[in-house]
Design an enzyme around this catalytic site. Structure first.
Site, PDB file in Angstrom:
ATOM      1  N   LYS A   1       0.873  -1.172   0.000  1.00  0.00           N
ATOM      2  CA  LYS A   1       0.000   0.000   0.000  1.00  0.00           C
ATOM      3  C   LYS A   1       0.912   1.224   0.000  1.00  0.00           C
ATOM      4  CE  LYS A   1      -3.157   2.695   2.789  1.00  0.00           C
ATOM      5  NZ  LYS A   1      -3.623   2.962   4.162  1.00  0.00           N
TER       6      LYS A   1
ATOM      7  N   GLY B   1      -8.263   9.177   9.700  1.00  0.00           N
ATOM      8  CA  GLY B   1      -8.596   9.267  11.116  1.00  0.00           C
ATOM      9  C   GLY B   1      -9.667  10.265  11.472  1.00  0.00           C
TER      10      GLY B   1
ATOM     11  N   ALA C   1      -9.560   5.500   4.226  1.00  0.00           N
ATOM     12  CA  ALA C   1      -9.513   6.659   5.129  1.00  0.00           C
ATOM     13  C   ALA C   1     -10.845   7.386   5.212  1.00  0.00           C
ATOM     14  CB  ALA C   1      -8.427   7.661   4.733  1.00  0.00           C
ATOM     15  N   GLY C   2     -11.163   7.826   6.426  1.00  0.00           N
ATOM     16  CA  GLY C   2     -12.335   8.663   6.650  1.00  0.00           C
ATOM     17  C   GLY C   2     -13.545   7.961   7.210  1.00  0.00           C
TER      18      GLY C   2
ATOM     19  N   ASN D   1      -8.765   1.647   9.827  1.00  0.00           N
ATOM     20  CA  ASN D   1      -8.030   1.347  11.045  1.00  0.00           C
ATOM     21  C   ASN D   1      -8.647   2.077  12.236  1.00  0.00           C
ATOM     22  OD1 ASN D   1      -4.719   0.570  11.901  1.00  0.00           O
ATOM     23  ND2 ASN D   1      -6.072   1.628  13.288  1.00  0.00           N
ATOM     24  N   THR D   2      -8.592   3.410  12.208  1.00  0.00           N
ATOM     25  CA  THR D   2      -9.046   4.202  13.353  1.00  0.00           C
ATOM     26  C   THR D   2     -10.505   3.941  13.707  1.00  0.00           C
ATOM     27  OG1 THR D   2      -7.479   5.937  12.722  1.00  0.00           O
ATOM     28  CG2 THR D   2      -9.185   6.543  14.299  1.00  0.00           C
TER      29      THR D   2
END
Length: 260
Positions: free
Chosen positions: A102, A163, A189-190, A211-212
């Site tokens: 990635k 995040g 993301a987001g 992830n977050t």
């Protein structure tokens, strides 16, 4: 098509799960392992900077990941230049992690938006060296098309800043990207909660990476399960085909045979 034979295919590799998860921000390795398990994910992304490549005798998150069960996706998180990202990918390959990478090249620390100019430079070099490149990029259809034309195995446009948990801020750009490229489109993301993941899949995205949203939840394991369900539900809804949006009502029951 049912979900039993609906595979995510990236560079010839088939995956049953369309959810990809990261490994950072967990309270401990045990929580990380449990969350990954219930997420159903098969692709796990790991920041190369978090892996002790020079001394594998010390405890590492890789000690807690079954590499026979999961496909490792090393990432170049924290890189701000093409040169740094290229070097990081080479280190990952030399350490035996993977050449399935990635690619992230960030623009600044405040937004963590991708630096597309540096991203394109890094992708060109890595592709020439035989890496399978999955680039984290902006939701710019032109950039995504360029990355596909270069030979990237997928494109990974952001839904919102890393995040941030803001969800899919520009679904129309994502739709244009889906129409513009033939490689898998993976929102990266987001995502903040399950409905965000479902929306990405309902748009027609081939997968979601997060992830977050999981690790930062009050109960990461429960959120991982929710994301598992959301991605599957969103994909099934996309395959089923939603009804058209209409301004006015449309009665569910026929008017014929009304009493009186």
């Amino acid at each position: 098509m049912t979900q039993t034979n609906d595979k995510l295919v990236i560079a010839g590799r088939e995956f049953d799960s369309r959810l990809m998860v990261g490994t950072g921000k967990y309270a401990d390795f045990q929580q990380m392992v449990r969350a990954i398990e219930v997420s159903g994910a098969q692709i796990i992304t790991v920041a190369v900077r978090r892996v002790n490549i020079s001394d594998r005798s010390k405890e590492s998150l890789l000690d807690h990941i079954d590499l026979k069960k999961y496909t490792l996706l090393p990432n170049t998180a924290g890189c701000y230049t093409a040169e740094d990202a290229i070097r990081t990918c080479r280190l990952a390959r030399e350490a035996g992690l993977s050449d399935f990478v990635k690619l992230e090249v960030l623009g600044d620390e405040k937004t963590l938006y991708p630096n597309n100019e540096e991203l394109l430079k890094a992708a060109k070099v890595l592709l020439a060296e035989g890496f399978t490149v999955l680039p984290y990029t902006s939701d710019d259809p032109i950039i995504c098309k360029k990355l596909e034309d270069m030979g990237c195995a997928a494109v990974m446009p952001l839904g919102a800043p890393i995040g941030s948990g803001l969800g899919i801020r520009n679904p129309y750009n994502i739709q244009i990207i889906l129409e513009s490229v033939k490689v898998p489109v993976i929102v990266d993301a987001g995502v903040g909660t399950a409905s965000d993941a479902a929306i990405a899949m309902e748009l027609g995205c081939h997968g979601v990476l997060m992830n977050t949203a999981i690790a930062g939840a009050k109960d990461p394991v429960a959120m991982a399960e929710a994301m598992n369900c959301a991605v599957r539900a969103g994909r099934l809804a996309y395959l089923a085909g939603r009804i058209p949006r209409k301004l006015y009502a449309s009665a569910s029951s026929p008017l014929a045979g009304l009493i009186g």
